[in-house]
Design a protein around this motif. Structure first.
Motif, PDB file in Angstrom:
ATOM      1  N   MET A 172      55.631  28.793   0.418  1.00 44.44           N
ATOM      2  CA  MET A 172      54.315  29.022   1.027  1.00 44.44           C
ATOM      3  C   MET A 172      53.978  27.924   2.029  1.00 44.44           C
ATOM      4  SD  MET A 172      52.080  30.356  -2.231  1.00 44.44           S
ATOM      5  CE  MET A 172      52.644  31.769  -3.214  1.00 44.44           C
ATOM      6  N   GLY A 173      54.266  26.670   1.647  1.00 45.35           N
ATOM      7  CA  GLY A 173      53.953  25.552   2.524  1.00 45.35           C
ATOM      8  C   GLY A 173      54.733  25.596   3.818  1.00 45.35           C
ATOM      9  N   SER A 174      56.012  25.968   3.750  1.00 45.59           N
ATOM     10  CA  SER A 174      56.820  26.010   4.972  1.00 45.59           C
ATOM     11  C   SER A 174      56.303  27.073   5.935  1.00 45.59           C
ATOM     12  CB  SER A 174      58.290  26.266   4.633  1.00 45.59           C
ATOM     13  OG  SER A 174      58.454  27.518   3.994  1.00 45.59           O
ATOM     14  N   ALA A 175      55.885  28.212   5.396  1.00 47.04           N
ATOM     15  CA  ALA A 175      55.340  29.266   6.257  1.00 47.04           C
ATOM     16  C   ALA A 175      54.045  28.812   6.925  1.00 47.04           C
ATOM     17  CB  ALA A 175      55.102  30.534   5.437  1.00 47.04           C
ATOM     18  N   ILE A 176      53.207  28.133   6.168  1.00 48.13           N
ATOM     19  CA  ILE A 176      51.940  27.643   6.721  1.00 48.13           C
ATOM     20  C   ILE A 176      52.184  26.566   7.768  1.00 48.13           C
ATOM     21  CG2 ILE A 176      49.835  26.358   6.146  1.00 48.13           C
ATOM     22  CD1 ILE A 176      49.901  27.814   3.418  1.00 48.13           C
ATOM     23  N   ILE A 177      53.099  25.639   7.475  1.00 47.25           N
ATOM     24  CA  ILE A 177      53.384  24.545   8.419  1.00 47.25           C
ATOM     25  C   ILE A 177      53.951  25.095   9.724  1.00 47.25           C
ATOM     26  CG2 ILE A 177      54.873  22.549   8.836  1.00 47.25           C
ATOM     27  CD1 ILE A 177      54.627  21.956   5.802  1.00 47.25           C
ATOM     28  N   ILE A 178      54.909  26.012   9.622  1.00 39.72           N
ATOM     29  CA  ILE A 178      55.565  26.520  10.831  1.00 39.72           C
ATOM     30  C   ILE A 178      54.636  27.426  11.631  1.00 39.72           C
ATOM     31  CG2 ILE A 178      57.448  27.959  11.694  1.00 39.72           C
ATOM     32  CD1 ILE A 178      59.123  26.993   9.312  1.00 39.72           C
ATOM     33  N   ALA A 179      54.029  28.410  10.950  1.00 43.38           N
ATOM     34  CA  ALA A 179      53.277  29.443  11.668  1.00 43.38           C
ATOM     35  C   ALA A 179      51.860  29.016  12.038  1.00 43.38           C
ATOM     36  CB  ALA A 179      53.231  30.721  10.834  1.00 43.38           C
ATOM     37  N   LEU A 180      51.212  28.227  11.192  1.00 44.96           N
ATOM     38  CA  LEU A 180      49.812  27.863  11.441  1.00 44.96           C
ATOM     39  C   LEU A 180      49.680  26.468  12.043  1.00 44.96           C
ATOM     40  CD1 LEU A 180      48.147  29.311   8.205  1.00 44.96           C
ATOM     41  CD2 LEU A 180      48.581  30.430  10.404  1.00 44.96           C
ATOM     42  N   LEU A 181      50.384  25.500  11.467  1.00 47.16           N
ATOM     43  CA  LEU A 181      50.282  24.129  11.964  1.00 47.16           C
ATOM     44  C   LEU A 181      51.174  23.894  13.182  1.00 47.16           C
ATOM     45  CD1 LEU A 181      48.978  21.377  11.416  1.00 47.16           C
ATOM     46  CD2 LEU A 181      50.899  20.846   9.892  1.00 47.16           C
ATOM     47  N   GLY A 182      52.331  24.583  13.234  1.00 50.99           N
ATOM     48  CA  GLY A 182      53.301  24.375  14.309  1.00 50.99           C
ATOM     49  C   GLY A 182      52.736  24.539  15.708  1.00 50.99           C
ATOM     50  N   PRO A 183      52.079  25.669  16.024  1.00 50.22           N
ATOM     51  CA  PRO A 183      51.543  25.829  17.381  1.00 50.22           C
ATOM     52  C   PRO A 183      50.566  24.728  17.775  1.00 50.22           C
ATOM     53  CG  PRO A 183      51.559  27.923  16.217  1.00 50.22           C
ATOM     54  CD  PRO A 183      51.902  26.868  15.205  1.00 50.22           C
ATOM     55  N   ALA A 184      49.770  24.254  16.803  1.00 49.46           N
ATOM     56  CA  ALA A 184      48.817  23.185  17.110  1.00 49.46           C
ATOM     57  C   ALA A 184      49.542  21.868  17.383  1.00 49.46           C
ATOM     58  CB  ALA A 184      47.836  23.027  15.954  1.00 49.46           C
ATOM     59  N   LEU A 185      50.546  21.551  16.567  1.00 50.25           N
ATOM     60  CA  LEU A 185      51.286  20.301  16.766  1.00 50.25           C
ATOM     61  C   LEU A 185      52.024  20.295  18.104  1.00 50.25           C
ATOM     62  CD1 LEU A 185      52.787  19.662  13.202  1.00 50.25           C
ATOM     63  CD2 LEU A 185      50.915  18.424  14.310  1.00 50.25           C
ATOM     64  N   LEU A 186      52.628  21.428  18.448  1.00 48.63           N
ATOM     65  CA  LEU A 186      53.408  21.504  19.681  1.00 48.63           C
ATOM     66  C   LEU A 186      52.561  21.876  20.895  1.00 48.63           C
ATOM     67  CD1 LEU A 186      56.635  23.307  18.366  1.00 48.63           C
ATOM     68  CD2 LEU A 186      56.176  20.861  18.573  1.00 48.63           C
ATOM     69  N   ARG A 187      51.275  22.178  20.643  1.00 50.67           N
ATOM     70  CA  ARG A 187      50.340  22.533  21.713  1.00 50.67           C
ATOM     71  C   ARG A 187      50.840  23.728  22.522  1.00 50.67           C
ATOM     72  NH1 ARG A 187      48.591  16.519  24.009  1.00 50.67           N
ATOM     73  NH2 ARG A 187      47.783  15.734  22.012  1.00 50.67           N
ATOM     74  N   ILE A 188      51.166  24.794  21.809  1.00 48.62           N
ATOM     75  CA  ILE A 188      51.613  26.013  22.483  1.00 48.62           C
ATOM     76  C   ILE A 188      50.746  27.188  22.056  1.00 48.62           C
ATOM     77  CG2 ILE A 188      53.998  25.262  22.752  1.00 48.62           C
ATOM     78  CD1 ILE A 188      54.769  26.852  20.333  1.00 48.62           C
ATOM     79  N   ASP A 189      50.526  28.095  22.998  1.00 46.88           N
ATOM     80  CA  ASP A 189      49.840  29.356  22.730  1.00 46.88           C
ATOM     81  C   ASP A 189      50.930  30.405  22.533  1.00 46.88           C
ATOM     82  OD1 ASP A 189      48.600  31.860  22.888  1.00 46.88           O
ATOM     83  OD2 ASP A 189      47.034  31.119  24.231  1.00 46.88           O
ATOM     84  N   LEU A 190      51.188  30.780  21.280  1.00 52.97           N
ATOM     85  CA  LEU A 190      52.315  31.651  20.971  1.00 52.97           C
ATOM     86  C   LEU A 190      52.243  32.975  21.712  1.00 52.97           C
ATOM     87  CD1 LEU A 190      53.230  31.414  17.174  1.00 52.97           C
ATOM     88  CD2 LEU A 190      54.716  31.055  19.148  1.00 52.97           C
ATOM     89  N   GLU A 191      51.082  33.601  21.675  1.00 51.97           N
ATOM     90  CA  GLU A 191      50.958  34.918  22.301  1.00 51.97           C
ATOM     91  C   GLU A 191      51.215  34.837  23.795  1.00 51.97           C
ATOM     92  OE1 GLU A 191      47.746  38.633  22.529  1.00 51.97           O
ATOM     93  OE2 GLU A 191      47.355  36.892  21.237  1.00 51.97           O
ATOM     94  N   ALA A 192      50.636  33.843  24.450  1.00 52.22           N
ATOM     95  CA  ALA A 192      50.848  33.681  25.893  1.00 52.22           C
ATOM     96  C   ALA A 192      52.298  33.312  26.194  1.00 52.22           C
ATOM     97  CB  ALA A 192      49.911  32.608  26.431  1.00 52.22           C
ATOM     98  N   ALA A 193      52.898  32.476  25.344  1.00 51.61           N
ATOM     99  CA  ALA A 193      54.290  32.076  25.564  1.00 51.61           C
ATOM    100  C   ALA A 193      55.217  33.279  25.482  1.00 51.61           C
ATOM    101  CB  ALA A 193      54.691  31.027  24.535  1.00 51.61           C
ATOM    102  N   CYS A 194      54.963  34.172  24.532  1.00 52.56           N
ATOM    103  CA  CYS A 194      55.812  35.364  24.394  1.00 52.56           C
ATOM    104  C   CYS A 194      55.633  36.305  25.572  1.00 52.56           C
ATOM    105  CB  CYS A 194      55.496  36.080  23.084  1.00 52.56           C
ATOM    106  SG  CYS A 194      56.080  35.191  21.618  1.00 52.56           S
ATOM    107  N   LYS A 195      54.414  36.421  26.077  1.00 52.72           N
ATOM    108  CA  LYS A 195      54.191  37.262  27.251  1.00 52.72           C
ATOM    109  C   LYS A 195      54.921  36.702  28.467  1.00 52.72           C
ATOM    110  CE  LYS A 195      49.741  39.238  25.878  1.00 52.72           C
ATOM    111  NZ  LYS A 195      48.283  39.303  26.163  1.00 52.72           N
ATOM    112  N   ARG A 196      54.870  35.370  28.624  1.00 54.09           N
ATOM    113  CA  ARG A 196      55.599  34.751  29.743  1.00 54.09           C
ATOM    114  C   ARG A 196      57.100  34.974  29.601  1.00 54.09           C
ATOM    115  NH1 ARG A 196      51.995  30.455  28.776  1.00 54.09           N
ATOM    116  NH2 ARG A 196      53.623  29.310  27.678  1.00 54.09           N
TER     117      ARG A 196
END
Length: 563
Positions: A172-196
């Motif tokens: 559970m923790g790995s999923a939360i860290i990667i999917a929820l905390l990851g975009p904030a740490l790396l400062r990326i907008d996942l949805e916009a990045a995938c569209k690009r």
């Protein structure tokens, strides 16, 4: 009544195994937002509870199922593993290897700082990294240390205790860290990045939906006007009038005759032409300029959908845009690309590359699909029959090689039968992707060997350690859970920054690569949900193949390091 039940389980331990599987798979199926215990952990807990009755399981049952499981893992990931190491997946393969080192480091540091014994350390590593298979190789390594039987049993009993405590946050923790905390740490907008990413690689809208280069198709009939702009043009010339779309003239009616069209067929005024392509193209582009007619006889063509297992050297590594220009691709449409052991759906974009071992779902006229299938590989026909001779021989060969002990500087080194079975699976899985005329194992059989093989092993471990599980949990205490958080979190944080800034993966796939290297499917699902796209899956398959292999082997390496 209860005494009779307990005595029966003690006398017939195989019943206890099946009971553990039943409870494990039932309770492991419950999830909340994609997260749950899973069958492995639920089976372990059920077996531990049942094991309080003092049930002993003897004989070769445990190693038998574990070897079957390891071979299935290797067989399933073999094509991606070899391709990742040998070809254009090399950056992702190297990245996965680095992440696996981080995972080993996390487990090693936690065990060292906390002062855990070998069994607890192996369980902490397996649970925090959610790699249950590593416990089997760790067990082999502990058994080879030459310790007194009582000490060996104490270490082995501690392993599932540590695994169960640390697995909960591990998954559970790995999923939360990667999917929820990851975009904030790396400062990326996942949805916009995938569209690009989709726009950069030829996509226009959500992958797989209307607007991509390949999509589900229809065949419609149109009457050519005497003054129509297609009059006097060949089928190929007509198809090139819409170069950005895949539209094909399949057949036509001239008077009372129906004729299959070829690339050189010249269309005349008054012909009724059967055209195949995406529905929106036929309706909006052709329908606006031509009269659509309901010619049932003309449209009554044999249509086929086939899953094709890709084996061709000429196709391997080529993009869909390249393949679409080849003569044998005329009239053939692609509905789906499935890749890897986890059957990951790969986005269908012009720049998407096809690899050996992929399964492509093709649709089109029977003769067109048949020709394309020959050029791509072999039809992946539905069958219930597995090549058991191949399975038995491959596992036996791998186990025999693994059983050989090499003395290096007086130190005995061996892969063990478990490691040998895993390596055999990798090799023969890759060989099957190149020469699929032998060694067929249907997907349901691979699933059975993989899932049930592991869970029988886990059930026996839980039953054997059950009586001492509670005492071990009391001894290790809440600190074990906290060290598990440390061992889970440290590698993931390092993996995200290394993937983005050192390997420079695209923002759209970096978190998919992290998920693959840590073999956490739950996090990939959450990442895809946040991205509203399947694009992150492009970073998952190669890293998963390498990660699943190395993280399993690390179970043995960890014992060597700590011992």
């Amino acid at each position: 009544m209860f005494e009779w039940f307990a005595n029966t389980l003690r006398q017939y331990p195989e019943i206890a195994i099946f009971l553990s599987l039943a409870f494990g798979y039932y309770f492991g199926s419950f999830t909340y937002k994609g997260l749950g215990l899973g069958a492995v952990t639920a089976t372990l807990i059920a077996a531990v509870i049942i094991g309080q009755l003092g049930i002993e399981v003897t004989g070769p049952l445990k190693p038998f199922f574990f070897l079957m499981f390891l071979f299935a893992i290797g067989y399933a990931v073999g094509p991606q593993f070899v391709r990742g190491i040998a070809k254009d997946g090399l950056p992702q393969a190297l990245y996965a290897a680095v992440v696996c080192v981080f995972c080993l480091l996390g487990g090693y540091l936690a065990a060292r700082f906390a002062g855990y014994d070998l069994g607890s350390a192996a369980g902490l590593y397996a649970g925090s990294q959610t790699i249950s298979a590593s416990m089997g190789l760790a067990t082999d390594a502990i058994n080879r240390l030459g310790l007194p039987p009582e000490e060996t049993k104490r270490l082995l009993d501690a392993m599932p205790v540590a695994y169960a405590v640390t697995y909960i946050f591990g998954t559970m923790g790995s999923a939360i860290i990667i999917a929820l905390l990851g975009p904030a740490l790396l400062r990326i907008d996942l949805e916009a990045a995938c569209k690009r990413y989709e726009e950069k690689h030829g996509g226009k809208k959500e992958a797989g939906g209307p607007g991509t280069a390949w999509h589900q198709f229809e065949m419609r009939a149109y009457r050519v006007r005497p003054d129509g702009r297609v009059v006097g043009k060949t089928a190929t010339e007509i198809e090139h009038l819409a170069p950005e779309h895949r539209v094909f003239v399949e057949r036509f009616r001239r008077g009372d005759k129906i004729v299959d069209a070829t690339s050189d067929t010249v269309i005349q005024g008054g012909d009724v032409v059967a055209v195949v392509g995406r529905r929106d193209v036929l309706v909006n582009l052709i329908g606006a300029e031509a009269e659509e007619v309901d010619d049932r006889e003309l449209l009554a063509v044999p249509i086929e959908g086939v899953d094709v297992y890709v084996t061709s050297k000429d196709v391997d590594g080529r993009s869909l845009a390249e393949l679409a220009q080849l003569p044998w691709a005329r009239g053939v449409f692609l509905r789906k690309i499935t890749r890897g052991a986890t059957a990951t759906d790969i986005p269908i974009l012009p720049a998407t590359k096809v690899h050996r071992g992929d399964i492509l779902t093709l649709v089109g006229r029977t003769q067109d699909v048949g020709q394309a299938t020959k050029m791509l590989g072999y039809p992946d026909k539905v069958t219930d029959v597995a090549d058991v001779m191949f399975i038995g021989a491959a596992i036996a060969i791998g186990a025999l090689v693994g059983a050989i002990v090499y003395n290096v500087g007086g130190v005995p080194l061996t892969l063990s039968t478990s490691g040998g079975a895993l390596i055999a699976g990798l090799f023969f899985g890759w060989l099957r992707s190149v020469h699929p005329s032998f060694g067929r194992i249907p997907s349901p059989t691979v699933w059975f060997m993989n899932s049930v093989g592991l869970n029988v092993f886990i059930a026996i471990v839980g039953l054997s350690s059950g009586p001492k599980f509670v005492a071990g949990l009391q001894q290790l205490g809440f600190g074990l859970f906290l060290w598990g958080i440390f061992a889970t979190t440290l590698p993931l944080i390092l993996a995200m920054y290394v993937g983005k800034y050192l390997f420079r993966f695209d923002d759209a796939i970096v978190l998919g690569a992290v998920s693959g290297a840590r073999t956490t499917t739950a996090s990939l699902g959450m990442v895809n949900d946040r991205a509203k796209s399947q694009i992150p899956g492009l970073g998952y398959t190669v890293t998963y193949a390498v990660g699943n292999t190395l993280l399993t082997i690390w179970g043995m390496v960890l014992i060597i390091l700590l011992a």
